[in-house]
Design a protein around this motif. Structure first.
Motif, PDB file in Angstrom:
ATOM      1  N   CYS A 121       0.865  -1.181   0.000  1.00 53.28           N
ATOM      2  CA  CYS A 121       0.000   0.000   0.000  1.00 53.28           C
ATOM      3  C   CYS A 121       0.901   1.229   0.000  1.00 53.28           C
ATOM      4  CB  CYS A 121      -0.903  -0.009   1.221  1.00 53.28           C
ATOM      5  SG  CYS A 121      -1.910   1.483   1.428  1.00 53.28           S
ATOM      6  N   ALA A 122       0.803   1.997  -1.069  1.00 48.99           N
ATOM      7  CA  ALA A 122       1.594   3.220  -1.190  1.00 48.99           C
ATOM      8  C   ALA A 122       0.752   4.410  -0.773  1.00 48.99           C
ATOM      9  CB  ALA A 122       2.057   3.388  -2.625  1.00 48.99           C
ATOM     10  N   ALA A 123       1.295   5.223   0.114  1.00 50.73           N
ATOM     11  CA  ALA A 123       0.570   6.373   0.637  1.00 50.73           C
ATOM     12  C   ALA A 123       1.206   7.670   0.166  1.00 50.73           C
ATOM     13  CB  ALA A 123       0.559   6.335   2.156  1.00 50.73           C
ATOM     14  N   SER A 124       0.352   8.631  -0.167  1.00 45.52           N
ATOM     15  CA  SER A 124       0.849   9.961  -0.521  1.00 45.52           C
ATOM     16  C   SER A 124       0.827  10.842   0.717  1.00 45.52           C
ATOM     17  CB  SER A 124      -0.038  10.573  -1.597  1.00 45.52           C
ATOM     18  OG  SER A 124      -1.325  10.813  -1.055  1.00 45.52           O
ATOM     19  N   PHE A 159      -0.357 -14.094   8.724  1.00 46.14           N
ATOM     20  CA  PHE A 159      -0.173 -12.791   8.088  1.00 46.14           C
ATOM     21  C   PHE A 159       0.711 -11.912   8.963  1.00 46.14           C
ATOM     22  CE2 PHE A 159      -4.446 -12.548   5.572  1.00 46.14           C
ATOM     23  CZ  PHE A 159      -4.187 -13.802   5.034  1.00 46.14           C
ATOM     24  N   THR A 160       1.487 -11.046   8.305  1.00 46.84           N
ATOM     25  CA  THR A 160       2.335 -10.102   9.017  1.00 46.84           C
ATOM     26  C   THR A 160       2.213  -8.724   8.381  1.00 46.84           C
ATOM     27  OG1 THR A 160       3.936 -11.846   9.546  1.00 46.84           O
ATOM     28  CG2 THR A 160       4.664  -9.559   9.779  1.00 46.84           C
ATOM     29  N   ILE A 161       1.883  -7.735   9.190  1.00 48.36           N
ATOM     30  CA  ILE A 161       1.813  -6.359   8.717  1.00 48.36           C
ATOM     31  C   ILE A 161       3.136  -5.667   9.042  1.00 48.36           C
ATOM     32  CG2 ILE A 161       0.767  -5.503  10.863  1.00 48.36           C
ATOM     33  CD1 ILE A 161      -0.837  -3.520   9.135  1.00 48.36           C
ATOM     34  N   SER A 162       3.575  -4.817   8.121  1.00 46.34           N
ATOM     35  CA  SER A 162       4.792  -4.048   8.350  1.00 46.34           C
ATOM     36  C   SER A 162       4.663  -2.711   7.634  1.00 46.34           C
ATOM     37  CB  SER A 162       6.021  -4.806   7.850  1.00 46.34           C
ATOM     38  OG  SER A 162       5.941  -5.046   6.465  1.00 46.34           O
ATOM     39  N   ARG A 163       5.552  -1.794   7.961  1.00 45.80           N
ATOM     40  CA  ARG A 163       5.510  -0.487   7.311  1.00 45.80           C
ATOM     41  C   ARG A 163       6.921   0.070   7.206  1.00 45.80           C
ATOM     42  NH1 ARG A 163       1.784   3.280  10.762  1.00 45.80           N
ATOM     43  NH2 ARG A 163       2.512   4.890   9.300  1.00 45.80           N
ATOM     44  N   ASP A 164       7.078   0.959   6.239  1.00 44.20           N
ATOM     45  CA  ASP A 164       8.333   1.672   6.038  1.00 44.20           C
ATOM     46  C   ASP A 164       7.978   3.145   5.946  1.00 44.20           C
ATOM     47  OD1 ASP A 164      10.652   2.876   5.100  1.00 44.20           O
ATOM     48  OD2 ASP A 164      11.206   1.180   3.848  1.00 44.20           O
ATOM     49  N   ASN A 165       8.158   3.862   7.037  1.00 44.79           N
ATOM     50  CA  ASN A 165       7.750   5.261   7.063  1.00 44.79           C
ATOM     51  C   ASN A 165       8.605   6.134   6.147  1.00 44.79           C
ATOM     52  OD1 ASN A 165       5.654   4.777   8.790  1.00 44.79           O
ATOM     53  ND2 ASN A 165       6.726   5.449  10.631  1.00 44.79           N
ATOM     54  N   LYS A 215       9.499   5.324   3.203  1.00 46.78           N
ATOM     55  CA  LYS A 215       8.990   5.126   1.839  1.00 46.78           C
ATOM     56  C   LYS A 215       7.486   5.324   1.735  1.00 46.78           C
ATOM     57  CE  LYS A 215      12.607   1.822   0.526  1.00 46.78           C
ATOM     58  NZ  LYS A 215      12.885   0.442   0.034  1.00 46.78           N
ATOM     59  N   ASN A 216       6.830   5.649   2.843  1.00 53.05           N
ATOM     60  CA  ASN A 216       5.369   5.800   2.850  1.00 53.05           C
ATOM     61  C   ASN A 216       4.674   4.535   2.369  1.00 53.05           C
ATOM     62  OD1 ASN A 216       5.855   8.402   3.689  1.00 53.05           O
ATOM     63  ND2 ASN A 216       4.565   9.376   2.156  1.00 53.05           N
ATOM     64  N   MET A 217       5.122   3.406   2.882  1.00 51.16           N
ATOM     65  CA  MET A 217       4.578   2.123   2.450  1.00 51.16           C
ATOM     66  C   MET A 217       4.129   1.291   3.648  1.00 51.16           C
ATOM     67  SD  MET A 217       4.823   1.948  -0.900  1.00 51.16           S
ATOM     68  CE  MET A 217       4.615   0.187  -1.176  1.00 51.16           C
ATOM     69  N   VAL A 218       3.078   0.516   3.419  1.00 47.84           N
ATOM     70  CA  VAL A 218       2.661  -0.497   4.378  1.00 47.84           C
ATOM     71  C   VAL A 218       2.455  -1.795   3.607  1.00 47.84           C
ATOM     72  CG1 VAL A 218       0.218   0.125   4.239  1.00 47.84           C
ATOM     73  CG2 VAL A 218       1.076  -1.052   6.259  1.00 47.84           C
ATOM     74  N   TYR A 219       2.757  -2.905   4.260  1.00 41.55           N
ATOM     75  CA  TYR A 219       2.733  -4.195   3.590  1.00 41.55           C
ATOM     76  C   TYR A 219       1.903  -5.196   4.391  1.00 41.55           C
ATOM     77  CZ  TYR A 219       6.895  -2.018   1.577  1.00 41.55           C
ATOM     78  OH  TYR A 219       7.773  -1.149   0.970  1.00 41.55           O
ATOM     79  N   LEU A 220       1.436  -6.214   3.688  1.00 39.36           N
ATOM     80  CA  LEU A 220       0.791  -7.342   4.339  1.00 39.36           C
ATOM     81  C   LEU A 220       1.354  -8.611   3.706  1.00 39.36           C
ATOM     82  CD1 LEU A 220      -1.354  -8.127   6.470  1.00 39.36           C
ATOM     83  CD2 LEU A 220      -2.947  -8.424   4.557  1.00 39.36           C
ATOM     84  N   GLN A 221       2.194  -9.303   4.456  1.00 38.53           N
ATOM     85  CA  GLN A 221       2.726 -10.580   4.003  1.00 38.53           C
ATOM     86  C   GLN A 221       1.741 -11.668   4.416  1.00 38.53           C
ATOM     87  OE1 GLN A 221       5.600 -11.366   2.213  1.00 38.53           O
ATOM     88  NE2 GLN A 221       4.710 -13.421   2.191  1.00 38.53           N
TER      89      GLN A 221
END
Length: 123
Positions: free
Chosen positions: A22-25, A68-74, A76-82
């Motif tokens: 998920c890419a966030a602006s 499932f594992t949620i993670s984020r990279d602040n 890069k403004n990204m959140v992930y769901l593995q």
């Protein structure tokens, strides 16, 4: 204002894995708790996972815990769901959501939503 765009969905066999992104602006991404929800046809939107602003806190639905594992990279403004060990019942449209003040499983309490990405798990 935050705009969210999901990607990474697709068709996978049961037992397989997918990683949703998920890419966030916006420059305030790190101010938001970020969550994933899903909705299957004919059913209500269902909470999947949420991660706090800093990434220190997470909360999962019982149905996905351990898979499932949620993670984020602040940066890069990204959140992930593995998503691992996928099951046919995981088939749904998956949505990313941002909540400024809320950290939990109620879809009504999130401020911004993406358009979603479809995940289909075949048996």
């Amino acid at each position: 204002q935050v705009q969210l765009v999901e990607s990474g969905g697709g068709l996978v066999q049961a037992g397989g894995s997918l990683r949703l992104s998920c890419a966030a602006s916006g420059r305030t991404f790190s101010s938001y708790n970020m969550a994933w929800f899903r909705q299957a046809p004919g059913l209500e939107r269902e909470f999947v996972a949420v991660m706090s602003r800093s990434g220190a806190g997470t909360y999962y639905a019982d149905s996905v815990k351990g898979r499932f594992t949620i993670s984020r990279d602040n940066a890069k403004n990204m959140v992930y769901l593995q998503m691992n060990s996928l099951k046919p019942e995981d088939t749904a449209h998956y949505y990313c959501a941002a909540g400024l003040l809320y950290f939990g499983g109620s879809s009504r309490s999130y401020d911004y939503w993406g358009q979603g990405t479809q995940v289909t798990v075949s048996s």
